[in-house]
Scaffold this motif. Sequence first.
Motif, PDB file in Angstrom:
ATOM      1  N   UNK A  80       0.816  -1.046   0.003  1.00 18.36           N
ATOM      2  CA  UNK A  80      -0.043   0.153  -0.092  1.00 18.36           C
ATOM      3  C   UNK A  80       0.721   1.193   0.002  1.00 18.36           C
ATOM      4  N   UNK A  81       0.512   2.124  -1.089  1.00 12.91           N
ATOM      5  CA  UNK A  81       1.115   3.472  -0.925  1.00 12.91           C
ATOM      6  C   UNK A  81      -0.034   4.301  -0.285  1.00 12.91           C
ATOM      7  N   UNK A  82       0.392   4.637   1.090  1.00 13.51           N
ATOM      8  CA  UNK A  82      -0.716   4.914   1.870  1.00 13.51           C
ATOM      9  C   UNK A  82      -1.032   6.341   2.002  1.00 13.51           C
ATOM     10  N   UNK A  83       0.089   7.122   1.230  1.00  9.96           N
ATOM     11  CA  UNK A  83      -0.120   8.679   1.351  1.00  9.96           C
ATOM     12  C   UNK A  83      -0.897   8.959  -0.294  1.00  9.96           C
ATOM     13  N   UNK A  84      -1.485   8.115  -0.844  1.00  9.25           N
ATOM     14  CA  UNK A  84      -1.957   8.325  -2.183  1.00  9.25           C
ATOM     15  C   UNK A  84      -2.863   9.371  -2.275  1.00  9.25           C
ATOM     16  N   UNK A  85      -3.752   9.666  -1.270  1.00 11.03           N
ATOM     17  CA  UNK A  85      -4.872  10.593  -1.413  1.00 11.03           C
ATOM     18  C   UNK A  85      -4.673  11.728  -0.468  1.00 11.03           C
ATOM     19  N   UNK A 105       3.040  17.130  -6.913  1.00 13.02           N
ATOM     20  CA  UNK A 105       2.995  17.364  -5.416  1.00 13.02           C
ATOM     21  C   UNK A 105       2.585  16.057  -4.963  1.00 13.02           C
ATOM     22  N   UNK A 106       1.708  15.441  -5.571  1.00 13.06           N
ATOM     23  CA  UNK A 106       1.012  13.962  -5.148  1.00 13.06           C
ATOM     24  C   UNK A 106       2.335  12.878  -5.013  1.00 13.06           C
ATOM     25  N   UNK A 107       2.888  12.789  -6.228  1.00 11.93           N
ATOM     26  CA  UNK A 107       4.100  12.010  -6.473  1.00 11.93           C
ATOM     27  C   UNK A 107       5.091  12.219  -5.225  1.00 11.93           C
ATOM     28  N   UNK A 141       7.401   9.211  -0.437  1.00 13.16           N
ATOM     29  CA  UNK A 141       7.507   8.803   1.042  1.00 13.16           C
ATOM     30  C   UNK A 141       6.551   7.849   1.788  1.00 13.16           C
ATOM     31  N   UNK A 142       5.922   7.092   1.113  1.00 13.35           N
ATOM     32  CA  UNK A 142       4.916   6.188   1.635  1.00 13.35           C
ATOM     33  C   UNK A 142       5.728   4.996   2.188  1.00 13.35           C
TER      34      UNK A 142
END
Length: 520
Positions: A75-80, A106-108, A113-114
Amino acid sequence: MIIFIGLFGFVINNLIFNASGANILGLMGVSSPSHHIWNSVLMHRLADLGHNVTVLSVDLPRPNEKLPPNLHYIHLENGYSVTGVTSYIGMGVFEFIPIYYGRKLAAMEVILQSKGMQQLLNYPDSFKFDVILYDYIIGPYLLGFVHKFNYPPLIGMSAFHNPPITMDLMSNHYFPAYIPYHSTTYSPVMDFWQRLENTLIFMADTAYRRMVFVPRVDDLVRPYFSSNMSYLGDISKHTAIALVNSHPAINFVEPLPPNVIEVGGMQMLEPKPLPKDLEEFLNKSKDGAIFISFGTNMKSQDFTVEQVDVIVNAMAELPQYNFMWKFDVKYLKRSLPENVLAKTNFPQTDVLAHPKLKAFVTHCGGLSSQEAMWRGVPMVGVPLFFDQHRNLRQSMDAGIAVKLDFLTMTTEDLVQAIKKVIEDPQMRQKIKEKSNQFQNRPMKPLETAVWWVEYILQNPNPYHLKSHAERLNIFQANSLDCILFILAVGVSIISFVVIVVVFVWRKISNILRPAKVKTN
């Protein structure tokens, strides 16, 4: 003894299973639930067929979803963490391009950092993946893993139709003369000024993406991987094939090279029985039911009180129909009519397949439009942003939808639009024809996608499918240099002829001109 035989069988099955299945990595870094829906259908099917599938994703399966044991999500938990997609509503196309790419950067930065990103980075470089599939709509920011894992075959996926970025990977052509840019409202039949604007939009998007966006992505990602990693734009060109969510029945027809494969509607599976409460609600409707959903990006809290009132009042004025509305009731400031069922989630494709469903009020997202067409349900289109305006234009041209403006629609507008799509017999006939066109193909789209993945596993370097346009720049690939040369030669010849004619004419005129006689 029975227990021993069972354990022995389990071990043998797993040995056979692991020996026959390929190791597949999915890089799904797009923060969009609809992309997850489309991508996960293929990931899960490959796991069902015995392949060992690892998916690096900003989305996870639903908690109650049954998964095969050989499917593993990281899981890339910072995706949203970066939001604000609703600000695109009403935005101009040229204004949209830099803002869109800026928000993706900015999202990337946050996603990289996830903990999930670090988890996959911790895999040994020698770990063998037989093929990598990735969602390329926002560029190559996860393709450092292609370098890390020694360049296994690479397959691109796009739930977003066949986007312009495909030509960066596959060297296919784009045709702005008759393929409207995704956020315009043009049809393929454009006048000169529309074609000019459409061409300028494509040029602006392509130039910004290649000259600004991808270099910034490379700068952002490079610290996470080894210093000798190739430029991400070059790594993306290793893409062997692209699976795109388009089909001639629902999208503008365009010539494609053989390594761009259309699998539009891949998410369409056999409808499942509805939960008991939905089934009962649908069946007790007097004249049928209507489904209302504005997609996964438009949240309930993004609606104004006035917009909610327009929708609720319209449903109240049509008591003969039962309404299913994708909306979180905790954001309602009023009670709902008895003919309305509001929930945060519905099994959309299964609801659309129900025989009692008469119409679909939709934002015209790519998947929603496809699902309505596949199931044969006419639409009231209320587009918000991105490709939704173009999707609706295609549906209107096909005679299977009517349009409302989200920012200005009234209760009466919505009531009349719903009546129109339900009561118009021509629209019902046309949606049946469109459904047949969409479904009638040699293989189901999911089967086609699986076939091509397994083909690449067996043929990891399908160079015979690649267009030689990849060796050419945009001027050469479109013969613009040849056209300019021909025009230059033509102008030179015409200029030379004109000069010669003028020179000869002057000489003849001087000879034929009578001499002046001098007088005292």
